[in-house]
Enzyme design. Structure first.
Site, PDB file in Angstrom:
ATOM      1  N   LYS A 206       7.623   2.513 -20.586  1.00 38.10           N
ATOM      2  CA  LYS A 206       6.837   1.764 -19.596  1.00 38.10           C
ATOM      3  C   LYS A 206       6.195   0.520 -20.233  1.00 38.10           C
ATOM      4  CE  LYS A 206       4.105   0.803 -16.139  1.00 38.10           C
ATOM      5  NZ  LYS A 206       4.550   0.139 -14.946  1.00 38.10           N
TER       6      LYS A 206
ATOM      7  N   LEU B  59      -4.491   7.497 -13.501  1.00 41.23           N
ATOM      8  CA  LEU B  59      -5.760   6.917 -13.928  1.00 41.23           C
ATOM      9  C   LEU B  59      -5.522   5.570 -14.619  1.00 41.23           C
ATOM     10  CD1 LEU B  59      -6.941  10.333 -15.341  1.00 41.23           C
ATOM     11  CD2 LEU B  59      -7.863   9.223 -13.295  1.00 41.23           C
ATOM     12  N   PRO B  60      -6.596   4.758 -14.737  1.00 40.07           N
ATOM     13  CA  PRO B  60      -6.389   3.421 -15.300  1.00 40.07           C
ATOM     14  C   PRO B  60      -5.896   3.406 -16.750  1.00 40.07           C
ATOM     15  CG  PRO B  60      -8.483   3.537 -14.107  1.00 40.07           C
ATOM     16  CD  PRO B  60      -7.948   4.933 -14.184  1.00 40.07           C
TER      17      PRO B  60
ATOM     18  N   LYS C   7      -4.204  -4.848 -19.925  1.00 39.44           N
ATOM     19  CA  LYS C   7      -4.207  -3.586 -20.680  1.00 39.44           C
ATOM     20  C   LYS C   7      -2.805  -3.272 -21.206  1.00 39.44           C
ATOM     21  CE  LYS C   7      -3.227  -0.093 -18.370  1.00 39.44           C
ATOM     22  NZ  LYS C   7      -2.843   1.092 -17.630  1.00 39.44           N
TER      23      LYS C   7
ATOM     24  N   THR D  51      -0.380   4.790 -16.982  1.00 38.94           N
ATOM     25  CA  THR D  51       0.205   4.059 -18.113  1.00 38.94           C
ATOM     26  C   THR D  51      -0.844   4.015 -19.211  1.00 38.94           C
ATOM     27  OG1 THR D  51       1.441   2.643 -16.595  1.00 38.94           O
ATOM     28  CG2 THR D  51       1.221   1.882 -18.869  1.00 38.94           C
TER      29      THR D  51
HETATM   30  P1  NAD Z   1      -6.659   1.931  -9.689  1.00 39.90           P
HETATM   31  O1  NAD Z   1      -7.779   1.431 -10.535  1.00 39.90           O
HETATM   32  O2  NAD Z   1      -6.456   1.374  -8.336  1.00 39.90           O
HETATM   33  O3  NAD Z   1      -6.760   3.529  -9.548  1.00 39.90           O
HETATM   34  C1  NAD Z   1      -7.186   4.379 -10.575  1.00 39.90           C
HETATM   35  C2  NAD Z   1      -8.183   5.357  -9.967  1.00 39.90           C
HETATM   36  O4  NAD Z   1      -8.595   6.281 -10.967  1.00 39.90           O
HETATM   37  C3  NAD Z   1      -9.447   4.665  -9.458  1.00 39.90           C
HETATM   38  O5  NAD Z   1      -9.619   4.935  -8.084  1.00 39.90           O
HETATM   39  C4  NAD Z   1     -10.567   5.261 -10.317  1.00 39.90           C
HETATM   40  O6  NAD Z   1     -11.785   5.418  -9.620  1.00 39.90           O
HETATM   41  C5  NAD Z   1      -9.958   6.589 -10.708  1.00 39.90           C
HETATM   42  N1  NAD Z   1     -10.551   7.182 -11.911  1.00 39.90           N
HETATM   43  C6  NAD Z   1     -10.888   6.591 -13.078  1.00 39.90           C
HETATM   44  N2  NAD Z   1     -11.401   7.489 -13.925  1.00 39.90           N
HETATM   45  C7  NAD Z   1     -11.404   8.684 -13.282  1.00 39.90           C
HETATM   46  C8  NAD Z   1     -11.795   9.989 -13.626  1.00 39.90           C
HETATM   47  N3  NAD Z   1     -12.322  10.255 -14.817  1.00 39.90           N
HETATM   48  N4  NAD Z   1     -11.641  10.971 -12.711  1.00 39.90           N
HETATM   49  C9  NAD Z   1     -11.121  10.701 -11.483  1.00 39.90           C
HETATM   50  N5  NAD Z   1     -10.723   9.481 -11.096  1.00 39.90           N
HETATM   51  C10 NAD Z   1     -10.854   8.489 -11.985  1.00 39.90           C
HETATM   52  O7  NAD Z   1      -5.353   1.768 -10.575  1.00 39.90           O
HETATM   53  P2  NAD Z   1      -3.836   1.792 -10.075  1.00 39.90           P
HETATM   54  O8  NAD Z   1      -3.404   0.425  -9.773  1.00 39.90           O
HETATM   55  O9  NAD Z   1      -3.671   2.881  -9.076  1.00 39.90           O
HETATM   56  O10 NAD Z   1      -3.113   2.186 -11.441  1.00 39.90           O
HETATM   57  C11 NAD Z   1      -3.193   3.508 -11.984  1.00 39.90           C
HETATM   58  C12 NAD Z   1      -2.265   3.591 -13.181  1.00 39.90           C
HETATM   59  O11 NAD Z   1      -0.940   3.279 -12.766  1.00 39.90           O
HETATM   60  C13 NAD Z   1      -2.617   2.593 -14.291  1.00 39.90           C
HETATM   61  O12 NAD Z   1      -2.418   3.208 -15.533  1.00 39.90           O
HETATM   62  C14 NAD Z   1      -1.648   1.461 -14.063  1.00 39.90           C
HETATM   63  O13 NAD Z   1      -1.370   0.755 -15.252  1.00 39.90           O
HETATM   64  C15 NAD Z   1      -0.438   2.197 -13.527  1.00 39.90           C
HETATM   65  N6  NAD Z   1       0.450   1.415 -12.630  1.00 39.90           N
HETATM   66  C16 NAD Z   1      -0.082   0.665 -11.631  1.00 39.90           C
HETATM   67  C17 NAD Z   1       0.796  -0.054 -10.805  1.00 39.90           C
HETATM   68  C18 NAD Z   1       0.282  -0.929  -9.683  1.00 39.90           C
HETATM   69  O14 NAD Z   1       1.077  -1.711  -9.139  1.00 39.90           O
HETATM   70  N7  NAD Z   1      -0.985  -0.838  -9.301  1.00 39.90           N
HETATM   71  C19 NAD Z   1       2.171   0.016 -11.011  1.00 39.90           C
HETATM   72  C20 NAD Z   1       2.660   0.830 -12.014  1.00 39.90           C
HETATM   73  C21 NAD Z   1       1.782   1.535 -12.828  1.00 39.90           C
END
Ligand code: NAD
Length: 304
Positions: free
Chosen positions: A173, A67-68, A248, A98
């Protein structure tokens, strides 16, 4: 009983991570609050449940969340429909999001009160790492919980680390991403300077990749187009890892630094730069788009 994984949050990262679990033969059901992400998950032949209540059944042996932010994890685990009150005691909880250390520990402790094992297991390696199952995963929690999670973590990632107690995964992280935010700006400044000096950008990139200025943004994820195929800079800065997410993480890093009186001036400046870029409407671009505002026109440098 067949093990069932409930995967919550199938965005940029969660979608390919859950696909890798399916490819490895695991039974996975996914949920997301975004209709767009649900449609995408269906297209990718993931088994979608359209309601969180229907996802958490007695069959679920593991919950993975991606999740975000902390408030989303808190909502999903501890909120009104909180899954901590729904899963069985034997269910393992793995939060790969994260998030801030305090929230991570709070959720883990509430789980512990109910006798449920939980680890925080944030990842690095970006969307490409998620697709290729080459993520670095840094976990916090008891050794027992970590070992239980290890077979699943090994399906989604390549280098799996046990950082320490609950919350240590997120601590590691946050430290990692503070460096990433800073080095992405540094790579952007260097490549943009080379461009302004009229030196072939491909040559400078090749040189830096082999010289002491190398970094992950240079060797894997260059912020300028035309250097490595498949990177967001080659795809109009479609994320990838969004500016909003980097902002963030830098906020988390700066809050952590303040709380332990660690001097992190570059971390603070990186936050200022990404924050301004976010406020200018770039939240949903890939974070490598920061190259648009640093190292560019020195006479119209947009950062105060
Ligand atoms: P994203 O926004 O693409 O995906 C997060 C998903 O969570 C979204 O589809 C959103 O609709 C869903 N969501 C939010 N609240 C929800 C809830 N209550 N119930 C169900 N679903 C819910 O984000 P991402 O890029 O996939 O990143 C996710 C996490 O991973 C973050 O914490 C980010 O910091 C971390 N991260 C991302 C990357 C990257 O390259 N994108 C790399 C490493 C870590």
């Amino acid at each position: 009983m067949t093990d069932l994984i409930a995967f919550i949050g199938v965005g940029n990262m969660g979608n390919p991570m859950s696909q890798n679990l399916v490819k490895a033969g695991k039974k996975v059901k996914v949920f997301d609050v975004s209709k767009k992400m649900i449609e995408l998950a269906k297209k990718n032949r993931l088994d979608v449940v359209e309601n969180l209540n229907d996802l958490i059944t007695d069959e679920v042996t593991t919950v993975i969340t991606m999740l975000p932010e902390g408030k989303n994890s808190k909502d999903v685990y501890l909120g009104n429909e909180g899954i901590i009150n729904k899963v069985s005691k034997d269910c393992l909880l793995i939060d790969c999001s994260t998030i801030d250390i305090r929230t991570s520990i709070e959720i883990g402790n509430k789980a512990k009160e109910k006798g449920i094992k939980m680890i925080d297991a944030p990842v690095s390696g970006g969307v490409m790492g998620a697709q290729n199952a080459t993520l670095n995963i840094m976990a916090g929690g008891t050794k027992e919980a970590f070992e239980l999670a290890l077979p699943l973590l090994k399906i989604m990632g390549k280098n799996i680390f046990h950082a320490g107690d609950l919350g240590s995964g997120n601590g590691a992280k946050i430290c990692n991403n503070m460096s990433l935010g800073i080095t992405m700006i540094a790579a952007s400044e260097s490549l943009m300077l080379a461009k302004r000096l009229n030196i072939d950008i491909k040559k400078v990139h090749e040189i830096m990749k082999n010289a002491s200025g190398n970094s992950w943004p240079i060797s894997v994820y260059p912020p300028l187009p035309g250097l490595i195929d498949g990177t967001p800079s080659n795809n109009n800065y479609k994320p990838g890892f969004s500016v909003g997410m980097m902002n963030k993480d830098l906020k988390l890093a700066n809050e952590c630094a303040k709380s332990v009186k660690a001097l992190t001036p570059l971390g603070a400046m990186a936050l200022e730069i990404y924050n301004k870029f976010c406020e200018e409407g770039n939240e949903n671009k890939d974070f490598s788009a920061i190259s648009k505002v640093v190292g560019g026109d020195a006479w119209n440098y947009p950062i105060d």
